[in-house]
Scaffold this active site. Structure first.
Site, mmCIF file in Angstrom:
data_model
loop_
_atom_site.group_PDB
_atom_site.id
_atom_site.type_symbol
_atom_site.label_atom_id
_atom_site.label_comp_id
_atom_site.label_asym_id
_atom_site.label_seq_id
_atom_site.Cartn_x
_atom_site.Cartn_y
_atom_site.Cartn_z
ATOM 1 N N ASP A 13 -1.204 3.797 -1.491
ATOM 2 C CA ASP A 13 -0.826 3.306 -0.226
ATOM 3 C C ASP A 13 0.971 2.154 -1.241
ATOM 4 O O ASP A 13 0.745 0.798 -0.707
ATOM 5 C CB ASP A 13 -1.514 1.803 -0.592
ATOM 6 C CG ASP A 13 -3.068 2.595 0.779
ATOM 7 O OD1 ASP A 13 -2.699 3.455 1.366
ATOM 8 O OD2 ASP A 13 -3.917 2.578 -0.054
ATOM 9 N N GLY A 15 3.807 3.043 0.052
ATOM 10 C CA GLY A 15 5.446 2.927 0.745
ATOM 11 C C GLY A 15 5.866 4.874 0.530
ATOM 12 O O GLY A 15 6.725 4.254 0.875
ATOM 13 N N LYS A 16 4.864 5.380 0.364
ATOM 14 C CA LYS A 16 5.019 6.556 0.442
ATOM 15 C C LYS A 16 6.504 7.062 1.933
ATOM 16 O O LYS A 16 6.968 8.001 2.292
ATOM 17 C CB LYS A 16 4.051 7.971 0.381
ATOM 18 C CG LYS A 16 3.857 7.686 -1.529
ATOM 19 C CD LYS A 16 2.466 8.337 -1.646
ATOM 20 C CE LYS A 16 1.239 8.026 -0.756
ATOM 21 N NZ LYS A 16 0.521 7.219 -1.268
ATOM 22 N N LYS A 18 6.924 5.522 3.936
ATOM 23 C CA LYS A 18 8.404 4.399 4.348
ATOM 24 C C LYS A 18 9.436 5.516 3.682
ATOM 25 O O LYS A 18 10.282 5.498 4.135
ATOM 26 C CB LYS A 18 8.277 3.193 3.591
ATOM 27 C CG LYS A 18 9.673 2.800 4.683
ATOM 28 C CD LYS A 18 9.872 1.114 3.766
ATOM 29 C CE LYS A 18 10.916 0.634 3.100
ATOM 30 N NZ LYS A 18 11.442 -0.877 3.385
ATOM 31 N N GLY A 40 -2.794 7.407 4.566
ATOM 32 C CA GLY A 40 -2.795 6.812 6.199
ATOM 33 C C GLY A 40 -1.121 5.842 5.547
ATOM 34 O O GLY A 40 -1.026 5.613 4.784
ATOM 35 N N HIS A 41 -0.485 6.470 6.047
ATOM 36 C CA HIS A 41 0.888 5.826 5.794
ATOM 37 C C HIS A 41 1.458 4.718 7.078
ATOM 38 O O HIS A 41 1.523 5.702 8.579
ATOM 39 C CB HIS A 41 1.954 7.220 5.859
ATOM 40 C CG HIS A 41 1.299 8.258 4.510
ATOM 41 N ND1 HIS A 41 1.395 7.845 3.437
ATOM 42 C CD2 HIS A 41 1.363 9.573 4.840
ATOM 43 C CE1 HIS A 41 0.946 8.986 2.788
ATOM 44 N NE2 HIS A 41 0.745 9.687 3.253
ATOM 45 N N THR A 42 2.107 4.029 6.519
ATOM 46 C CA THR A 42 2.071 2.816 7.897
ATOM 47 C C THR A 42 4.558 3.230 8.263
ATOM 48 O O THR A 42 4.278 2.285 6.698
ATOM 49 C CB THR A 42 2.368 1.436 7.365
ATOM 50 O OG1 THR A 42 1.184 2.279 8.093
ATOM 51 C CG2 THR A 42 2.236 1.199 9.200
ATOM 52 N N GLN A 223 -1.672 9.792 -1.233
ATOM 53 C CA GLN A 223 -2.961 9.466 -2.355
ATOM 54 C C GLN A 223 -1.657 9.221 -3.563
ATOM 55 O O GLN A 223 -0.243 8.930 -3.382
ATOM 56 C CB GLN A 223 -3.821 10.235 -3.463
ATOM 57 C CG GLN A 223 -4.908 10.675 -1.603
ATOM 58 C CD GLN A 223 -5.109 11.106 -0.777
ATOM 59 O OE1 GLN A 223 -4.544 12.844 -0.579
ATOM 60 N NE2 GLN A 223 -5.072 10.918 0.507
ATOM 61 N N LYS A 330 8.189 -3.733 -1.802
ATOM 62 C CA LYS A 330 7.049 -4.695 -1.777
ATOM 63 C C LYS A 330 7.868 -6.085 -2.483
ATOM 64 O O LYS A 330 7.133 -6.534 -3.015
ATOM 65 C CB LYS A 330 5.928 -4.471 -1.656
ATOM 66 C CG LYS A 330 5.502 -3.506 -0.393
ATOM 67 C CD LYS A 330 4.046 -3.583 -0.099
ATOM 68 C CE LYS A 330 3.418 -3.781 1.157
ATOM 69 N NZ LYS A 330 2.148 -3.425 1.370
ATOM 70 N N ASP A 332 9.533 -7.961 -2.134
ATOM 71 C CA ASP A 332 9.485 -9.365 -0.944
ATOM 72 C C ASP A 332 8.721 -10.278 -1.028
ATOM 73 O O ASP A 332 8.069 -10.627 -1.144
ATOM 74 C CB ASP A 332 10.144 -8.857 0.088
ATOM 75 C CG ASP A 332 9.086 -8.021 0.878
ATOM 76 O OD1 ASP A 332 9.762 -6.895 0.238
ATOM 77 O OD2 ASP A 332 8.319 -8.184 1.798
#
Ligand code: GDP
Ligand code: IMO
Ligand code: MG
Length: 428
Positions: A13, A15-16, A18, A40-42, A223, A330, A332
């Site tokens: 998680d 941010g792969k 993105k 799970g990639h957002t 992962q 991240k 920010d």
């Protein structure tokens, strides 16, 4: 042209998704080489949010060919649900190619994943319950079902019956569950065979030809380094090879073709599921990171465990993967903190460890040694150059870079596709 590998540096998680999407139109093929729908990639594009599980992140770039490599385990129901969901939103999936050698998650393996976890009780791994571990176990013990088996009914029947002979004993006699009839398994596996058939190929050959023709190929990990079955915090890991070495076995591209390894590193650390985590925070700072970073699993919705940046892990990721470039995401999220601690080493029973301890029992009770940096309050989400970042944010990035031992080539300052600061090009 050479191939590029992209991996996660921590426990997932980072941010792969993105980062892969970021390289977008510069990449001709994106290959998922390990894992399955535990990932799970957002990805956020023009305010639209896409959550991808089985499909490679390159699917959102029209010019890119997405490939599911031989190292992946596929839940067919999930694959076609994801395809239909994207098509309904106007995203074409017509270029998708699937390896004939990838393994398929059979329904009994989903069941076994869940009942095994329940049986383990307090000693559970905290898996995603998607059948990942049992399916890779079948692959290694040579009882697995491959994509190509779906097109030879005789072989498929033989394999399903052989698997059930053993699995049903375990399910009924150990776990007190109902035995699963072979017909039920065959129905599920064959339900999508006709739709799948035109996508299936020898993906290793396809990628070799693409590389020979000058294409850019990105090998995208699910992962991350510390969830890798060999190099992670075993047994609190996933069941596949999520590090750069796995990119070759999971795609059929030889190591001599790989020219660059990009690792994605979150500006702090998170973990889902059980297992050691030296910089984990149990106070309001952890809550701050969870709330500000929206740290809830894309796949299971579980709150992610949060902690400060751990550069011992960062250095480890550099070594294990041969990282040439880091993408830090991240940054920010750290805005608004008085101070930002960086873990530089561990203390175990009075002894300082600058590298991961040899024995995992030591890692389980390692105490982080922090270097405390000054924080910043300015909103950095609009920054697009390194020079625009506040001096303290720059100092944080430069100190992390020094400690992890490879250059930080891009910095994420927001979830959107363009919320990124580029320091060095990620593509040649
Ligand atoms: P992956 O599994 O490595 O692809 O990562 P996930 O998608 O599970 O989690 C990363 C989350 O962080 C997603 O919700 C992204 O939209 C978000 N994200 C990625 N980069 C940034 C960034 O630089 N800043 C912020 N605020 N969010 C980011
Ligand atoms: P992405 O690709 C974070 C974790 C699970 C559990 C362990 C084993 O989005 O970074 P499994 O179902 O794989 O057998 O679970 O691994 N895990 C992940 N954690 N991100 C992921 O993927 C993960 N995939 C598996 O939470 O601790
Ligand atoms: Mg994820």
């Amino acid at each position: 042209m050479p191939a590029i590998v992209l991996v996660g540096a921590q426990w997932g998680d980072e941010g792969k998704g993105k980062a892969t999407d970021l390289m977008g139109s510069g990449v001709d093929f994106v290959v998922k080489f390990n894992g399955g729908n535990n990932a799970g990639h957002t990805i956020v594009i023009d305010g639209e949010k896409y959550a991808l599980h089985l499909l490679p992140s390159g699917i959102l770039t029209p010019s890119c060919t997405p490939v599911i490599g031989n190292g992946v385990v596929i839940d067919l129901e999930v694959l076609f649900r994801e395809i239909d969901g994207l098509e309904a939103r106007g995203v074409s999936t017509s270029k998708l190619v699937v390896s004939a050698n990838a393994h398929v998650i059979a329904p009994y393996n989903r069941t076994l994943d869940r009942v095994t976890e329940r049986f383990l009780g307090a000693r559970k791994i905290g898996t995603t319950g998607r059948g990942i571990g049992p399916t890779y176990a079948d692959k290694m013990s040579r009882n697995g079902i491959r994509v190509q088996d779906l097109f030879d009914r005789h072989i498929l029947e033989q394999k399903v019956e052989a698997a059930l002979r053993f699995k049903n004993q375990v399910l009924s006699k150990i776990y007190n569950r109902r035995a699963i009839p072979a017909g039920e398994v065959m129905d599920e596996l064959l339900r999508y065979a006709d739709r799948l058939a035109p996508m299936v190929a020898d993906t290793s050959l396809l990628l070799e030809q693409a590389l020979n023709d000058g294409a850019n190929v990105l090998l995208e990990a699910g992962q991350a380094t510390l969830l890798d079955v060999d190099h992670g915090t075993y047994p609190y890991v996933t069941s596949s090879s999520a590090t750069a070495g796995g990119a070759c076995t999971g795609s059929g591209i030889p190591p001599t073709r790989v020219s660059r390894v990009i690792a994605v590193l979150k500006a702090y650390t998170t973990r889902v599921g059980e297992g050691p985590f030296p910089t984990e925070l149990f106070d309001e700072s952890g809550e701050f990171l969870r709330k500000t970073g929206w740290e809830y699993g894309t796949t299971t919705g579980r709150p992610r465990r949060c902690g400060w940046m751990d550069t011992v892990i960062g250095r480890y990721a550099t070594r294990i993967n041969g990282v040439t470039d880091f993408v830090v995401t991240k940054l920010d999220v750290l805005t608004g903190l008085d101070t930002v601690p960086i873990c530089v080493a561990y203390e175990v029973d009075g002894v300082r460890h600058d590298e991961m301890p040899v024995n995992q029992s030591d890692f389980h009770h390692a105490k982080p040694i922090y270097e405390v940096m000054d924080g910043w309050w300015e909103d950095i989400s609009g920054c697009r150059t390194f020079a625009e970042l506040p001096a303290n944010a720059q100092a944080y990035v430069l100190r992390v870079e020094e400690l992890i031992g490879a250059r930080i080539s891009a910095i994420g300052v927001g979830p959107e596709r363009d919320a990124i600061i580029s320091r060095h090009p990620l593509l040649d």
